[in-house]
Design an enzyme around this catalytic site. Structure first.
Site, PDB file in Angstrom:
ATOM      1  N   ASN A  32      35.318  30.797  17.025  1.00  0.00           N
ATOM      2  CA  ASN A  32      35.195  32.025  17.789  1.00  0.00           C
ATOM      3  C   ASN A  32      34.890  33.246  16.836  1.00  0.00           C
ATOM      4  OD1 ASN A  32      37.666  32.476  16.917  1.00  0.00           O
ATOM      5  ND2 ASN A  32      38.687  33.213  18.536  1.00  0.00           N
ATOM      6  N   TYR A 143      52.732  32.316  12.391  1.00  0.00           N
ATOM      7  CA  TYR A 143      52.074  31.265  11.728  1.00  0.00           C
ATOM      8  C   TYR A 143      53.043  30.268  11.782  1.00  0.00           C
ATOM      9  CZ  TYR A 143      48.769  28.758   8.573  1.00  0.00           C
ATOM     10  OH  TYR A 143      48.149  28.043   7.880  1.00  0.00           O
ATOM     11  N   ARG A 184      44.218  35.791  -0.009  1.00  0.00           N
ATOM     12  CA  ARG A 184      44.925  34.751  -1.026  1.00  0.00           C
ATOM     13  C   ARG A 184      44.738  34.841  -2.480  1.00  0.00           C
ATOM     14  NH1 ARG A 184      43.811  29.895   3.332  1.00  0.00           N
ATOM     15  NH2 ARG A 184      42.055  30.969   3.837  1.00  0.00           N
TER      16      ARG A 184
HETATM   17  N1  LIG Z   1      43.269  27.190   3.143  1.00  0.00           N
HETATM   18  C1  LIG Z   1      44.547  26.708   3.217  1.00  0.00           C
HETATM   19  O1  LIG Z   1      45.083  26.936   1.985  1.00  0.00           O
HETATM   20  C2  LIG Z   1      45.393  26.245   4.102  1.00  0.00           C
HETATM   21  C3  LIG Z   1      46.619  26.022   4.042  1.00  0.00           C
HETATM   22  C4  LIG Z   1      47.499  25.465   4.953  1.00  0.00           C
HETATM   23  C5  LIG Z   1      46.713  25.125   6.057  1.00  0.00           C
HETATM   24  N2  LIG Z   1      45.751  25.490   6.328  1.00  0.00           N
HETATM   25  C6  LIG Z   1      44.917  25.177   7.880  1.00  0.00           C
HETATM   26  O2  LIG Z   1      43.669  24.625   7.754  1.00  0.00           O
HETATM   27  C7  LIG Z   1      43.099  25.288   8.923  1.00  0.00           C
HETATM   28  C8  LIG Z   1      41.828  26.073   8.267  1.00  0.00           C
HETATM   29  O3  LIG Z   1      42.049  27.082   7.430  1.00  0.00           O
HETATM   30  P1  LIG Z   1      41.149  27.891   6.508  1.00  0.00           P
HETATM   31  O4  LIG Z   1      41.553  28.177   5.334  1.00  0.00           O
HETATM   32  O5  LIG Z   1      39.925  27.287   6.601  1.00  0.00           O
HETATM   33  O6  LIG Z   1      41.203  29.100   7.330  1.00  0.00           O
HETATM   34  P2  LIG Z   1      39.890  30.100   8.184  1.00  0.00           P
HETATM   35  O7  LIG Z   1      40.230  31.401   8.629  1.00  0.00           O
HETATM   36  O8  LIG Z   1      38.744  30.141   6.978  1.00  0.00           O
HETATM   37  O9  LIG Z   1      39.167  29.115   9.197  1.00  0.00           O
HETATM   38  C9  LIG Z   1      39.803  29.227  10.327  1.00  0.00           C
HETATM   39  C10 LIG Z   1      38.842  28.946  11.421  1.00  0.00           C
HETATM   40  O10 LIG Z   1      39.303  29.041  12.822  1.00  0.00           O
HETATM   41  C11 LIG Z   1      38.606  29.920  13.710  1.00  0.00           C
HETATM   42  N3  LIG Z   1      39.576  30.386  14.686  1.00  0.00           N
HETATM   43  C12 LIG Z   1      40.523  30.893  14.839  1.00  0.00           C
HETATM   44  N4  LIG Z   1      41.107  31.125  16.210  1.00  0.00           N
HETATM   45  C13 LIG Z   1      40.134  30.370  16.858  1.00  0.00           C
HETATM   46  C14 LIG Z   1      40.100  30.157  18.210  1.00  0.00           C
HETATM   47  N5  LIG Z   1      40.844  30.415  19.008  1.00  0.00           N
HETATM   48  N6  LIG Z   1      39.158  29.479  18.646  1.00  0.00           N
HETATM   49  C15 LIG Z   1      37.876  29.213  18.030  1.00  0.00           C
HETATM   50  N7  LIG Z   1      38.022  29.269  16.622  1.00  0.00           N
HETATM   51  C16 LIG Z   1      39.124  29.770  16.178  1.00  0.00           C
HETATM   52  C17 LIG Z   1      38.257  31.207  12.812  1.00  0.00           C
HETATM   53  O11 LIG Z   1      37.213  31.858  13.124  1.00  0.00           O
HETATM   54  C18 LIG Z   1      37.924  30.377  11.365  1.00  0.00           C
HETATM   55  O12 LIG Z   1      36.660  30.030  11.367  1.00  0.00           O
HETATM   56  C19 LIG Z   1      44.036  26.332   9.531  1.00  0.00           C
HETATM   57  O13 LIG Z   1      44.503  25.505  10.701  1.00  0.00           O
HETATM   58  C20 LIG Z   1      45.049  26.481   8.472  1.00  0.00           C
HETATM   59  O14 LIG Z   1      46.053  26.954   9.277  1.00  0.00           O
HETATM   60  C21 LIG Z   1      44.831  26.116   5.578  1.00  0.00           C
END
Ligand SMILES: NC(=O)c1ccc[n+]([C@@H]2O[C@H](COP(=O)([O-])OP(=O)(O)OC[C@H]3O[C@@H](n4cnc5c(N)ncnc54)[C@H](O)[C@@H]3O)[C@@H](O)[C@H]2O)c1
Length: 323
Positions: A32, A143, A184
């Site tokens: 989204n 979160y 971050r």
């Molecule tokens: N990047 C990190 O260091 C890290 C660390 C721990 C966990 N994670 C987990 O990995 C996953 C990806 O993280 P990221 O860093 O790519 O974050 P990000 O914010 O770049 O990507 C998350 C994506 O989810 C989409 N999104 C959010 N809510 C939504 C919904 N209701 N419907 C559809 N799309 C939705 C956002 O638009 C975004 O594109 C997440 O679940 C996050 O919790 C990431």
């Protein structure tokens, strides 16, 4: 295989989509764009095996899948504190929607949880059987606690319906396609260093972090999903090399050839002192190995940030900060 990646326009999701396409899968990216960006999926937008659906995954939608990577969720403190309710819902209701589809379609399922499920840990390094130390009503709870509920849902679907589901707890990850202004540590420091602006450290710089390059993380996700005997399992994925925040700041200044200085601001609420995974289970069960060392990963990331910032040099948004 028909693979659905929720959150596929985000940082990790878009890198995962690229890898899945390289391996010949049909990819449906559902996002989204709450915290993601269409620029992240631009390189494969016209790929014949790629489809993008702009949709909120807390609401049902029709699709066919053999495999579901549920990556959707704001991930940075800036992202989830700006969207706390959306964060709670995507990790609870969104996870439920995806698990229901996995059950109905007999699809493989992966829930992307987080090291923040361990909260401010009393055990170092954290193993998968540590239950964590989480403040359930603090500003990060939207979160941490919703990820914990997502894990609970995933395990109950596995136990009640025998679905082919696993959980990965992702530790700090960095690399191309990360948001430049999401607060971050690595994006912040690189953005500031490339502009020769002061690098902001919260606290005295002696808290530690360990960071994993995104291609290594994506390899871990692929193995956790596709290796046999992973259903019902939880895997930590991250880098074990621990460094102080001050060390990261100094290394990035040096790799950017920057003239930035470092400034110190008060620590933030509930910011963990240390965060380091024990990844021996992923190494043993999945055969997962880290391939990109920190200097190389930082060099690639800095290069990507440099290209992006040149591209958007006319846009000068203030950098939002938090480690
Ligand atoms: N990047 C990190 O260091 C890290 C660390 C721990 C966990 N994670 C987990 O990995 C996953 C990806 O993280 P990221 O860093 O790519 O974050 P990000 O914010 O770049 O990507 C998350 C994506 O989810 C989409 N999104 C959010 N809510 C939504 C919904 N209701 N419907 C559809 N799309 C939705 C956002 O638009 C975004 O594109 C997440 O679940 C996050 O919790 C990431």
């Amino acid at each position: 295989m028909k693979v659905v990646v929720t959150g596929g326009a985000g940082f990790i999701g878009s890198n995962l989509c690229a890898r899945l396409l390289d391996e010949g899968h049909d990819v449906l990216c559902v996002d989204n764009l709450l915290t993601g960006s269409e620029q992240n999926i631009e390189p494969f937008r016209t790929h014949p095996h790629f489809t993008f659906l702009h949709h909120d995954v807390t609401q049902p939608f029709p699709f066919q899948a053999d495999v579901i990577f549920h990556m959707a969720s704001p991930a940075s403190p800036v992202g989830y504190m700006e969207h706390p309710i959306e964060t709670i819902l995507v990790n609870s209701q969104g996870t439920y929607q995806m698990l229901e589809q996995a059950r109905k379609q007999n699809a493989m399922f992966l829930f992307s949880s987080t090291s923040e499920a361990y909260g401010d840990p009393h055990v170092h390094p954290q193993t998968e059987n540590y239950w964590g130390n989480v403040n359930p009503i603090g500003p990060r709870a939207c979160y941490d606690e919703s990820k914990r509920l997502g894990e609970t849902l995933t395990m109950e679907f596995y136990r009640q319906y025998s679905i082919n589901a696993r959980i990965v707890r992702i530790f700090n990850t960095y690399g191309p396609n990360s948001q430049m202004d999401d607060g971050r540590m690595i994006p912040n420091f690189i953005t500031q260093a490339l502009k020769n602006e002061p690098l902001t450290i919260y606290g005295d710089g002696h808290i530690t972090r360990s960071i994993c390059y995104v291609s290594d993380l994506v390899e871990g996700l692929m193995l956790a999903m596709f290796q046999p005997h992973t259903a019902g399992e939880v895997f930590n994925l991250g880098n074990t090399e621990e460094r102080t925040v001050l060390d990261f700041a100094q290394t990035i200044i040096s790799l950017c050839n920057s003239s930035s200085i470092i400034i110190f601001e008060p620590s933030r609420i509930d910011d963990p002192e240390r965060r380091r995974p024990n990844i021996s289970k992923a190494q043993r069960v999945l055969g997962w190995q880290l391939k990109v060392n920190m200097e190389e990963g930082l060099r690639r990331t800095i290069e990507w940030f440099r290209e992006r910032s040149t591209h958007f040099s006319n846009v000068s948004e203030p950098v939002r900060t938090s480690n």
